[in-house]
Design a protein around this motif. Structure first.
Motif, PDB file in Angstrom:
ATOM      1  N   ILE A   1       0.880  -1.171   0.000  1.00  0.00           N
ATOM      2  CA  ILE A   1       0.000   0.000   0.000  1.00  0.00           C
ATOM      3  C   ILE A   1       0.915   1.218   0.000  1.00  0.00           C
ATOM      4  CG2 ILE A   1      -1.818   1.295   1.178  1.00  0.00           C
ATOM      5  CD1 ILE A   1      -2.618  -1.313   2.588  1.00  0.00           C
ATOM      6  N   GLN A   2       0.927   1.945  -1.117  1.00  0.00           N
ATOM      7  CA  GLN A   2       1.713   3.172  -1.207  1.00  0.00           C
ATOM      8  C   GLN A   2       0.854   4.307  -0.676  1.00  0.00           C
ATOM      9  OE1 GLN A   2       3.010   3.399  -5.303  1.00  0.00           O
ATOM     10  NE2 GLN A   2       4.813   2.187  -4.839  1.00  0.00           N
ATOM     11  N   MET A   3       1.342   4.955   0.376  1.00  0.00           N
ATOM     12  CA  MET A   3       0.559   5.953   1.082  1.00  0.00           C
ATOM     13  C   MET A   3       1.188   7.330   0.942  1.00  0.00           C
ATOM     14  SD  MET A   3       0.301   3.489   4.420  1.00  0.00           S
ATOM     15  CE  MET A   3      -0.792   4.483   5.387  1.00  0.00           C
ATOM     16  N   SER A   4       0.332   8.349   0.852  1.00  0.00           N
ATOM     17  CA  SER A   4       0.828   9.725   0.819  1.00  0.00           C
ATOM     18  C   SER A   4      -0.170  10.634   1.521  1.00  0.00           C
ATOM     19  CB  SER A   4       1.060  10.195  -0.615  1.00  0.00           C
ATOM     20  OG  SER A   4      -0.143  10.207  -1.342  1.00  0.00           O
ATOM     21  N   GLY A   5       0.323  11.793   1.945  1.00  0.00           N
ATOM     22  CA  GLY A   5      -0.532  12.758   2.632  1.00  0.00           C
ATOM     23  C   GLY A   5      -0.546  12.540   4.125  1.00  0.00           C
ATOM     24  N   ASP A   6      -1.686  12.788   4.747  1.00  0.00           N
ATOM     25  CA  ASP A   6      -1.860  12.658   6.192  1.00  0.00           C
ATOM     26  C   ASP A   6      -2.849  11.535   6.503  1.00  0.00           C
ATOM     27  OD1 ASP A   6      -0.239  14.876   6.454  1.00  0.00           O
ATOM     28  OD2 ASP A   6      -1.878  16.263   6.884  1.00  0.00           O
ATOM     29  N   LEU A   7      -2.429  10.597   7.338  1.00  0.00           N
ATOM     30  CA  LEU A   7      -3.323   9.535   7.798  1.00  0.00           C
ATOM     31  C   LEU A   7      -3.829   9.953   9.171  1.00  0.00           C
ATOM     32  CD1 LEU A   7      -4.703   6.851   7.563  1.00  0.00           C
ATOM     33  CD2 LEU A   7      -2.557   5.729   8.175  1.00  0.00           C
ATOM     34  N   ASP A   8      -5.035  10.528   9.181  1.00  0.00           N
ATOM     35  CA  ASP A   8      -5.603  11.080  10.404  1.00  0.00           C
ATOM     36  C   ASP A   8      -7.042  10.596  10.567  1.00  0.00           C
ATOM     37  OD1 ASP A   8      -6.989  12.544   8.471  1.00  0.00           O
ATOM     38  OD2 ASP A   8      -5.840  14.376   8.836  1.00  0.00           O
ATOM     39  N   ALA A   9      -7.783  11.219  11.465  1.00  0.00           N
ATOM     40  CA  ALA A   9      -9.158  10.785  11.743  1.00  0.00           C
ATOM     41  C   ALA A   9     -10.048  10.873  10.502  1.00  0.00           C
ATOM     42  CB  ALA A   9      -9.745  11.619  12.878  1.00  0.00           C
ATOM     43  N   LEU A  10      -9.811  11.845   9.641  1.00  0.00           N
ATOM     44  CA  LEU A  10     -10.631  11.977   8.428  1.00  0.00           C
ATOM     45  C   LEU A  10     -10.334  10.888   7.409  1.00  0.00           C
ATOM     46  CD1 LEU A  10     -10.543  15.848   7.903  1.00  0.00           C
ATOM     47  CD2 LEU A  10     -12.452  14.463   8.731  1.00  0.00           C
ATOM     48  N   SER A  11      -9.075  10.487   7.300  1.00  0.00           N
ATOM     49  CA  SER A  11      -8.694   9.513   6.282  1.00  0.00           C
ATOM     50  C   SER A  11      -8.654   8.075   6.801  1.00  0.00           C
ATOM     51  CB  SER A  11      -7.332   9.887   5.692  1.00  0.00           C
ATOM     52  OG  SER A  11      -6.363   9.993   6.705  1.00  0.00           O
ATOM     53  N   ALA A  12      -8.708   7.881   8.101  1.00  0.00           N
ATOM     54  CA  ALA A  12      -8.632   6.538   8.682  1.00  0.00           C
ATOM     55  C   ALA A  12      -9.703   5.588   8.139  1.00  0.00           C
ATOM     56  CB  ALA A  12      -8.684   6.611  10.204  1.00  0.00           C
ATOM     57  N   PRO A  13     -10.964   6.026   7.954  1.00  0.00           N
ATOM     58  CA  PRO A  13     -11.959   5.102   7.387  1.00  0.00           C
ATOM     59  C   PRO A  13     -11.577   4.596   5.985  1.00  0.00           C
ATOM     60  CG  PRO A  13     -13.057   6.946   8.425  1.00  0.00           C
ATOM     61  CD  PRO A  13     -11.591   7.282   8.393  1.00  0.00           C
TER      62      PRO A  13
ATOM     63  N   LYS B   1       2.900 -11.100   2.938  1.00  0.00           N
ATOM     64  CA  LYS B   1       3.532  -9.873   3.407  1.00  0.00           C
ATOM     65  C   LYS B   1       2.669  -8.680   3.025  1.00  0.00           C
ATOM     66  CE  LYS B   1       8.307 -11.401   3.024  1.00  0.00           C
ATOM     67  NZ  LYS B   1       9.618 -11.140   2.415  1.00  0.00           N
ATOM     68  N   LEU B   2       2.586  -7.742   3.952  1.00  0.00           N
ATOM     69  CA  LEU B   2       1.934  -6.457   3.696  1.00  0.00           C
ATOM     70  C   LEU B   2       2.977  -5.382   3.929  1.00  0.00           C
ATOM     71  CD1 LEU B   2      -0.432  -4.511   3.211  1.00  0.00           C
ATOM     72  CD2 LEU B   2      -0.956  -4.700   5.656  1.00  0.00           C
ATOM     73  N   CYS B   3       3.293  -4.653   2.866  1.00  0.00           N
ATOM     74  CA  CYS B   3       4.243  -3.555   2.966  1.00  0.00           C
ATOM     75  C   CYS B   3       3.473  -2.243   2.924  1.00  0.00           C
ATOM     76  CB  CYS B   3       5.237  -3.608   1.807  1.00  0.00           C
ATOM     77  SG  CYS B   3       6.362  -2.198   1.798  1.00  0.00           S
ATOM     78  N   LEU B   4       3.627  -1.441   3.954  1.00  0.00           N
ATOM     79  CA  LEU B   4       3.008  -0.119   4.013  1.00  0.00           C
ATOM     80  C   LEU B   4       4.091   0.891   3.652  1.00  0.00           C
ATOM     81  CD1 LEU B   4       1.125  -0.745   7.340  1.00  0.00           C
ATOM     82  CD2 LEU B   4       0.136  -0.732   5.061  1.00  0.00           C
ATOM     83  N   ALA B   5       4.106   1.293   2.384  1.00  0.00           N
ATOM     84  CA  ALA B   5       5.126   2.209   1.876  1.00  0.00           C
ATOM     85  C   ALA B   5       4.738   3.633   2.259  1.00  0.00           C
ATOM     86  CB  ALA B   5       5.252   2.059   0.364  1.00  0.00           C
TER      87      ALA B   5
ATOM     88  N   GLY C   1       9.982   3.186   4.853  1.00  0.00           N
ATOM     89  CA  GLY C   1      10.247   4.565   4.471  1.00  0.00           C
ATOM     90  C   GLY C   1       9.523   5.635   5.262  1.00  0.00           C
ATOM     91  N   ALA C   2       9.091   5.324   6.487  1.00  0.00           N
ATOM     92  CA  ALA C   2       8.385   6.325   7.297  1.00  0.00           C
ATOM     93  C   ALA C   2       9.356   7.425   7.714  1.00  0.00           C
ATOM     94  CB  ALA C   2       7.779   5.670   8.530  1.00  0.00           C
ATOM     95  N   ASN C   3       8.897   8.686   7.649  1.00  0.00           N
ATOM     96  CA  ASN C   3       9.744   9.770   8.141  1.00  0.00           C
ATOM     97  C   ASN C   3       9.879   9.641   9.659  1.00  0.00           C
ATOM     98  OD1 ASN C   3       7.732  11.366   9.565  1.00  0.00           O
ATOM     99  ND2 ASN C   3       7.030  12.147   7.601  1.00  0.00           N
ATOM    100  N   GLU C   4      10.802  10.383  10.244  1.00  0.00           N
ATOM    101  CA  GLU C   4      11.098  10.218  11.670  1.00  0.00           C
ATOM    102  C   GLU C   4       9.886  10.486  12.557  1.00  0.00           C
ATOM    103  OE1 GLU C   4      12.787   8.806  14.804  1.00  0.00           O
ATOM    104  OE2 GLU C   4      13.707   8.666  12.826  1.00  0.00           O
ATOM    105  N   ASN C   5       9.064  11.479  12.217  1.00  0.00           N
ATOM    106  CA  ASN C   5       7.877  11.775  13.030  1.00  0.00           C
ATOM    107  C   ASN C   5       6.871  10.639  12.990  1.00  0.00           C
ATOM    108  OD1 ASN C   5       8.847  14.257  13.872  1.00  0.00           O
ATOM    109  ND2 ASN C   5       7.892  15.353  12.174  1.00  0.00           N
ATOM    110  N   VAL C   6       6.637  10.087  11.807  1.00  0.00           N
ATOM    111  CA  VAL C   6       5.702   8.967  11.657  1.00  0.00           C
ATOM    112  C   VAL C   6       6.253   7.745  12.390  1.00  0.00           C
ATOM    113  CG1 VAL C   6       4.673   7.356  10.008  1.00  0.00           C
ATOM    114  CG2 VAL C   6       4.672   9.818   9.514  1.00  0.00           C
ATOM    115  N   ALA C   7       7.531   7.440  12.184  1.00  0.00           N
ATOM    116  CA  ALA C   7       8.141   6.280  12.840  1.00  0.00           C
ATOM    117  C   ALA C   7       8.103   6.430  14.362  1.00  0.00           C
ATOM    118  CB  ALA C   7       9.570   6.096  12.353  1.00  0.00           C
ATOM    119  N   GLU C   8       8.348   7.626  14.851  1.00  0.00           N
ATOM    120  CA  GLU C   8       8.320   7.859  16.298  1.00  0.00           C
ATOM    121  C   GLU C   8       6.914   7.679  16.860  1.00  0.00           C
ATOM    122  OE1 GLU C   8       9.594   8.469  20.112  1.00  0.00           O
ATOM    123  OE2 GLU C   8      10.748   8.003  18.314  1.00  0.00           O
TER     124      GLU C   8
END
Length: 105
Positions: A15-27, A43-47, A79-86
């Motif tokens: 799953i190639q993801m971009s933008g913000d994964l927040d309460a609006l996009s979670a569904p 395997k499930l890769c969350l890119a 490939g998660a940025n440091e904020n996402v990984a943290e």
């Protein structure tokens, strides 16, 4: 704006993801994970190279993925940025999924 694209290659779903994964996009993310579950990949890769932000609602989606897919499937965050990984690490979820800079199938 969150966007996710599904790519299947053999027994791996990415799953190639971009933008913000927040309460609006979670569904939307939840629906995509439901689609993945029907394919029964090994395997499930969350890119997340282009994912800017993940909220607690997004992390709940990752928890759902880990639970829904079962123990036989490897879930990899790539490939998660440091904020996402943290954010993921703060939940302790890194013990149930693999976090990598890049993915090797």
């Amino acid at each position: 704006m969150f966007q996710a694209d599904l790519i299947t290659s053999g027994d791996t779903v990415t799953i190639q993801m971009s933008g913000d994964l927040d309460a609006l996009s979670a569904p939307s993310f939840h629906e995509i994970l439901q689609q993945v579950a029907t394919r029964s990949p090994k395997k499930l890769c969350l890119a997340m190279h282009s994912l800017s932000y993940i909220s607690s609602a997004g992390v709940r989606g990752l928890v759902f993925a880990r639970q829904k897919m079962g123990d036989d499937m490897e879930v990899i965050v790539e490939g998660a940025n440091e904020n996402v990984a943290e954010t993921i690490r703060m939940t302790g979820l890194q013990h149930a999924i693999t976090i990598r800079e890049s993915f090797s199938a």
